[in-house]
Every structure is written in structure tokens, then in C-alpha cells.
Write a protein that holds these residues in place. Structure first.
Motif, PDB file in Angstrom:
ATOM      1  N   MET A  51       2.215 -14.628  -4.117  1.00 27.19           N
ATOM      2  CA  MET A  51       1.111 -13.705  -3.834  1.00 27.19           C
ATOM      3  C   MET A  51       1.626 -12.440  -3.151  1.00 27.19           C
ATOM      4  SD  MET A  51      -1.795 -16.239  -2.390  1.00 27.19           S
ATOM      5  CE  MET A  51      -2.830 -17.242  -3.407  1.00 27.19           C
ATOM      6  N   PHE A  52       2.523 -12.614  -2.180  1.00 26.63           N
ATOM      7  CA  PHE A  52       3.086 -11.452  -1.495  1.00 26.63           C
ATOM      8  C   PHE A  52       3.907 -10.602  -2.454  1.00 26.63           C
ATOM      9  CE2 PHE A  52       2.282 -13.913   2.394  1.00 26.63           C
ATOM     10  CZ  PHE A  52       1.711 -12.912   3.175  1.00 26.63           C
ATOM     11  N   ASP A  53       4.659 -11.264  -3.335  1.00 28.54           N
ATOM     12  CA  ASP A  53       5.502 -10.543  -4.285  1.00 28.54           C
ATOM     13  C   ASP A  53       4.680  -9.687  -5.239  1.00 28.54           C
ATOM     14  OD1 ASP A  53       7.701 -11.751  -3.108  1.00 28.54           O
ATOM     15  OD2 ASP A  53       7.913 -13.280  -4.684  1.00 28.54           O
ATOM     16  N   LYS A  54       3.478 -10.156  -5.580  1.00 28.96           N
ATOM     17  CA  LYS A  54       2.621  -9.440  -6.519  1.00 28.96           C
ATOM     18  C   LYS A  54       1.702  -8.427  -5.836  1.00 28.96           C
ATOM     19  CE  LYS A  54       2.473 -13.120  -9.948  1.00 28.96           C
ATOM     20  NZ  LYS A  54       1.645 -14.136 -10.592  1.00 28.96           N
ATOM     21  N   ALA A  55       1.598  -8.497  -4.522  1.00 30.15           N
ATOM     22  CA  ALA A  55       0.665  -7.642  -3.786  1.00 30.15           C
ATOM     23  C   ALA A  55       1.110  -6.184  -3.835  1.00 30.15           C
ATOM     24  CB  ALA A  55       0.559  -8.104  -2.344  1.00 30.15           C
ATOM     25  N   ARG A  56       0.157  -5.317  -4.039  1.00 29.16           N
ATOM     26  CA  ARG A  56       0.422  -3.885  -4.046  1.00 29.16           C
ATOM     27  C   ARG A  56      -0.702  -3.197  -3.292  1.00 29.16           C
ATOM     28  NH1 ARG A  56       4.536  -5.673  -5.259  1.00 29.16           N
ATOM     29  NH2 ARG A  56       5.580  -5.618  -7.260  1.00 29.16           N
ATOM     30  N   ILE A  57      -0.322  -2.308  -2.413  1.00 28.85           N
ATOM     31  CA  ILE A  57      -1.317  -1.494  -1.711  1.00 28.85           C
ATOM     32  C   ILE A  57      -1.315  -0.136  -2.369  1.00 28.85           C
ATOM     33  CG2 ILE A  57      -1.954  -0.404   0.467  1.00 28.85           C
ATOM     34  CD1 ILE A  57      -0.609  -2.758   1.889  1.00 28.85           C
ATOM     35  N   MET A  58      -2.435   0.213  -2.898  1.00 28.13           N
ATOM     36  CA  MET A  58      -2.545   1.484  -3.594  1.00 28.13           C
ATOM     37  C   MET A  58      -3.105   2.521  -2.617  1.00 28.13           C
ATOM     38  SD  MET A  58      -1.425   0.456  -6.472  1.00 28.13           S
ATOM     39  CE  MET A  58      -1.729   1.778  -7.606  1.00 28.13           C
ATOM     40  N   LYS A  59      -2.311   3.476  -2.287  1.00 29.82           N
ATOM     41  CA  LYS A  59      -2.723   4.548  -1.389  1.00 29.82           C
ATOM     42  C   LYS A  59      -2.430   5.877  -2.056  1.00 29.82           C
ATOM     43  CE  LYS A  59      -3.567   2.063   2.389  1.00 29.82           C
ATOM     44  NZ  LYS A  59      -4.709   2.082   3.214  1.00 29.82           N
ATOM     45  N   THR A  60      -3.209   6.863  -1.730  1.00 29.27           N
ATOM     46  CA  THR A  60      -2.974   8.218  -2.193  1.00 29.27           C
ATOM     47  C   THR A  60      -2.917   9.109  -0.967  1.00 29.27           C
ATOM     48  OG1 THR A  60      -4.211   7.804  -4.233  1.00 29.27           O
ATOM     49  CG2 THR A  60      -3.872  10.103  -3.605  1.00 29.27           C
ATOM     50  N   GLU A  61      -1.815   9.810  -0.835  1.00 34.24           N
ATOM     51  CA  GLU A  61      -1.676  10.711   0.303  1.00 34.24           C
ATOM     52  C   GLU A  61      -2.313  12.041  -0.040  1.00 34.24           C
ATOM     53  OE1 GLU A  61       1.863  12.736   2.935  1.00 34.24           O
ATOM     54  OE2 GLU A  61       2.199  10.758   2.059  1.00 34.24           O
ATOM     55  N   ALA A  80      -5.376   4.197  16.039  1.00 35.50           N
ATOM     56  CA  ALA A  80      -4.830   4.655  14.761  1.00 35.50           C
ATOM     57  C   ALA A  80      -5.989   5.262  13.982  1.00 35.50           C
ATOM     58  CB  ALA A  80      -4.193   3.492  14.014  1.00 35.50           C
ATOM     59  N   TYR A  81      -6.158   6.560  14.123  1.00 35.62           N
ATOM     60  CA  TYR A  81      -7.353   7.204  13.579  1.00 35.62           C
ATOM     61  C   TYR A  81      -7.330   7.312  12.058  1.00 35.62           C
ATOM     62  CZ  TYR A  81      -4.429  11.399  13.520  1.00 35.62           C
ATOM     63  OH  TYR A  81      -3.424  12.279  13.286  1.00 35.62           O
ATOM     64  N   GLN A  82      -6.160   7.378  11.424  1.00 36.31           N
ATOM     65  CA  GLN A  82      -6.134   7.512   9.974  1.00 36.31           C
ATOM     66  C   GLN A  82      -6.703   6.278   9.272  1.00 36.31           C
ATOM     67  OE1 GLN A  82      -2.028   8.666   9.819  1.00 36.31           O
ATOM     68  NE2 GLN A  82      -2.558  10.779   9.302  1.00 36.31           N
ATOM     69  N   PRO A  83      -6.284   5.052   9.647  1.00 38.66           N
ATOM     70  CA  PRO A  83      -6.925   3.885   9.023  1.00 38.66           C
ATOM     71  C   PRO A  83      -8.418   3.790   9.348  1.00 38.66           C
ATOM     72  CG  PRO A  83      -4.889   3.242  10.134  1.00 38.66           C
ATOM     73  CD  PRO A  83      -5.162   4.666  10.492  1.00 38.66           C
ATOM     74  N   LEU A  84      -8.798   4.228  10.549  1.00 44.85           N
ATOM     75  CA  LEU A  84     -10.213   4.193  10.911  1.00 44.85           C
ATOM     76  C   LEU A  84     -11.019   5.138  10.026  1.00 44.85           C
ATOM     77  CD1 LEU A  84     -12.585   3.332  12.650  1.00 44.85           C
ATOM     78  CD2 LEU A  84     -11.923   5.102  14.296  1.00 44.85           C
ATOM     79  N   ILE A  85     -10.514   6.338   9.832  1.00 47.54           N
ATOM     80  CA  ILE A  85     -11.213   7.286   8.959  1.00 47.54           C
ATOM     81  C   ILE A  85     -11.303   6.717   7.545  1.00 47.54           C
ATOM     82  CG2 ILE A  85     -11.038   9.573   7.869  1.00 47.54           C
ATOM     83  CD1 ILE A  85      -9.908  10.577  10.586  1.00 47.54           C
ATOM     84  N   ASN A  86     -10.238   6.076   7.072  1.00 49.78           N
ATOM     85  CA  ASN A  86     -10.264   5.449   5.750  1.00 49.78           C
ATOM     86  C   ASN A  86     -11.351   4.369   5.695  1.00 49.78           C
ATOM     87  OD1 ASN A  86      -8.808   5.123   3.054  1.00 49.78           O
ATOM     88  ND2 ASN A  86      -8.815   3.026   3.853  1.00 49.78           N
TER      89      ASN A  86
END
Length: 97
Positions: A51-61, A80-86
Motif C-alpha cells: 500500500m505504501f509503495d503504491k501511494a502517491r500524493i498528488m500536489k500542485t505547487e 503550519a498554515y499551508q496545509p491548513l489553508i489547503n
């Protein structure tokens, strides 16, 4: 759609909650558990390395223009304001989807 309250804690915040008794978790029970005491079922399956090997976090900067007073307020919260805003943007998106 069911609304959820998502709360995020840093490792330090979790340690402080545990130390201060600030949550409802029975930490004595948690710390005394052995791996074989954990019950895995369809609602809480065992997490595998696959599961960890297949996990992908899709983020766009992106660059985002915010009002100065808004940005300063978030910075002063010492979080951590950036994750909070997200998270706030995600909540709004899900509420209006």
C-alpha cells in the motif's frame, strides 16, 4: 454528504496531548497493546508495505496572492498554515461540490 471535522496535530502536539491528558484516548491501553491485539477487518484493514509503495500524493505547487493581513494572521498562529489553508479550501470545495 456527511461533514467531517479534520484535525491535524504535529508529533509534538500529540505528545503534549498525551502527557496532559488533553484527549479521550486510553493511552495506557494503547501502550500496553501488542501487535497481535490489533483487530483488522474490512473497516480497518492491515496496512501493508505494498500500500505504501503504491501511494502517491498528488500536489500542485502554485503561487497564491493573499491579503497581507490574512497571511500575517496565519503566520502568527504558529501553525503550519499551508496545509491548513489547503484543508479549508478542500472543505469549501466538498461543501459546494
Amino acid at each position: 454528504m456527511k461533514k467531517e471535522k479534520i484535525v491535524r496535530y504535529s508529533s509534538n502536539e500529540l505528545r503534549n496531548l498525551e502527557k496532559d491528558g488533553g484527549d479521550k484516548t486510553d493511552w495506557v491501553c494503547v501502550h500496553s497493546m501488542k501487535d497481535e491485539d490489533i483487530v483488522f477487518d474490512e473497516d480497518s484493514p492491515e496496512i501493508t508495505q505494498d500500500m505504501f509503495d503504491k501511494a502517491r500524493i498528488m500536489k500542485t505547487e502554485i503561487s497564491l496572492l493573499l491579503d497581507s493581513d490574512v497571511m500575517e494572521w496565519y503566520k502568527k498562529q504558529n501553525i503550519a498554515y499551508q496545509p491548513l489553508i489547503n484543508t479549508l479550501l478542500r472543505s469549501y470545495m466538498e461543501a459546494h461540490h
